[in-house]
Design a protein around this motif. Structure first.
Motif, short mmCIF file in Angstrom:
data_model
loop_
_atom_site.label_atom_id
_atom_site.label_comp_id
_atom_site.label_asym_id
_atom_site.label_seq_id
_atom_site.Cartn_x
_atom_site.Cartn_y
_atom_site.Cartn_z
N GLU A 63 -117.06 40.64 -34.90
CA GLU A 63 -116.63 41.73 -35.99
C GLU A 63 -115.28 41.83 -36.31
OE1 GLU A 63 -118.78 43.25 -38.00
OE2 GLU A 63 -120.63 42.20 -37.15
N ASP A 69 -111.58 43.37 -37.24
CA ASP A 69 -111.09 44.68 -36.81
C ASP A 69 -110.51 45.22 -38.24
OD1 ASP A 69 -108.72 43.29 -37.49
OD2 ASP A 69 -108.32 43.21 -35.37
N GLU A 70 -109.72 46.58 -38.38
CA GLU A 70 -109.37 47.03 -39.37
C GLU A 70 -108.33 46.23 -39.90
OE1 GLU A 70 -109.64 49.97 -42.32
OE2 GLU A 70 -110.87 49.63 -40.41
#
Length: 267
Positions: A237, A239-240
């Protein structure tokens, strides 16, 4: 001949733009969400003329096969039971970048040639025994895009021989108008070289193309090339920091068809 001169001059232009394009990622990471929203709006105003696809983890559920082969070879070579977990840090890397990673994080004397030979053997055994699934919406998206006149390219870190065998076996090879493989670039993802070359292979400027990726390194590569990165996560997934570079995030490739339908209706 004249064609080679044209290709050489075109690639020289891509290379001259490349240093400037590398700044894209920095600009994205430093911008506020409000500034990014304005950039997204400007990107959305540009028509989409081309789609550039990653392969492993995007078109095929093959990263999990790679992980299984790494676990098996890791046990055989004495690297532990969960050596395949290293894939979470190397998704999107070509063999050169993976070797650098293993030498930095496993051992300076990591036996890459032996490891690669063993993993390829086991990978092909698993593929023969179990096969590999196409990701949901893969062929449907390729077919839709082809029928509606989009130019299609492949930008995969996999070697040419492996990628072509896989694409031909599962009936996806003929959809593509151009392709760049891991053995055709001097710098792997997240360097923008592979996406710049992929855009050049279909004669579409980066700002008129979207890049379809499952991996953070691929998103960074596409953003640095000046494209619109679309992420469909697989094993990792975002990250920011990666999300700041993503133009759109979807769950499956079916969602990209909806995006193109909207773009096609507005064109």
């Amino acid at each position: 001949d004249g064609s080679s001169v044209t290709l050489d001059s075109s690639w020289s232009l891509w290379q001259s733009l490349r240093r400037w394009m590398w700044k894209t990622e920095v600009l994205y990471s430093e911008n506020s969400r409000e500034q990014k929203g304005r950039q997204d709006s400007q990107m959305s105003e540009q028509p989409i003329k081309g789609l550039v696809f990653d392969m492993d983890g995007l078109l095929f559920d093959s990263e999990r096969v790679v992980q299984k082969s790494w676990n098996e070879v890791g046990r055989q070579m004495g690297f532990g039971e969960r050596f395949g977990d290293h894939i979470y840090h190397t998704i999107g890397f070509n063999v050169v970048r993976r070797e650098q990673y293993f030498k930095e994080h496993v051992s300076p004397d990591f036996p890459m040639e032996e490891f690669t030979e063993n993993t390829r053997r086991i990978y092909h055994r698993i593929m023969e025994e179990d096969g590999v699934d196409r990701k949901p919406g893969a062929e449907e998206l390729l077919k839709y895009a082809k029928e509606h006149g989009y130019r299609l390219a492949l930008a995969t870190s996999s070697r040419e021989l492996h990628a072509q065998l896989l694409l031909k076996k599962y009936g996806l090879f003929d959809y593509f108008d151009g392709a760049v493989y891991g053995n055709m670039v001097s710098a792997g993802k997240p360097d923008p070289e592979i996406y710049l070359k992929a855009c050049a292979s279909i004669q579409v400027l980066p700002e008129f193309a979207i890049a379809l990726e499952d991996a953070p390194s691929g998103i960074r590569s596409a953003a640095a090339a000046g494209m619109r990165p679309v992420m469909i996560p697989d094993l990792v997934e975002p990250d920011e920091a990666v999300l700041e570079l993503v133009w759109r995030r979807f769950d499956t490739l079916y969602d990209v068809i909806d995006l193109l339908e909207s773009d096609f209706q507005n064109s």
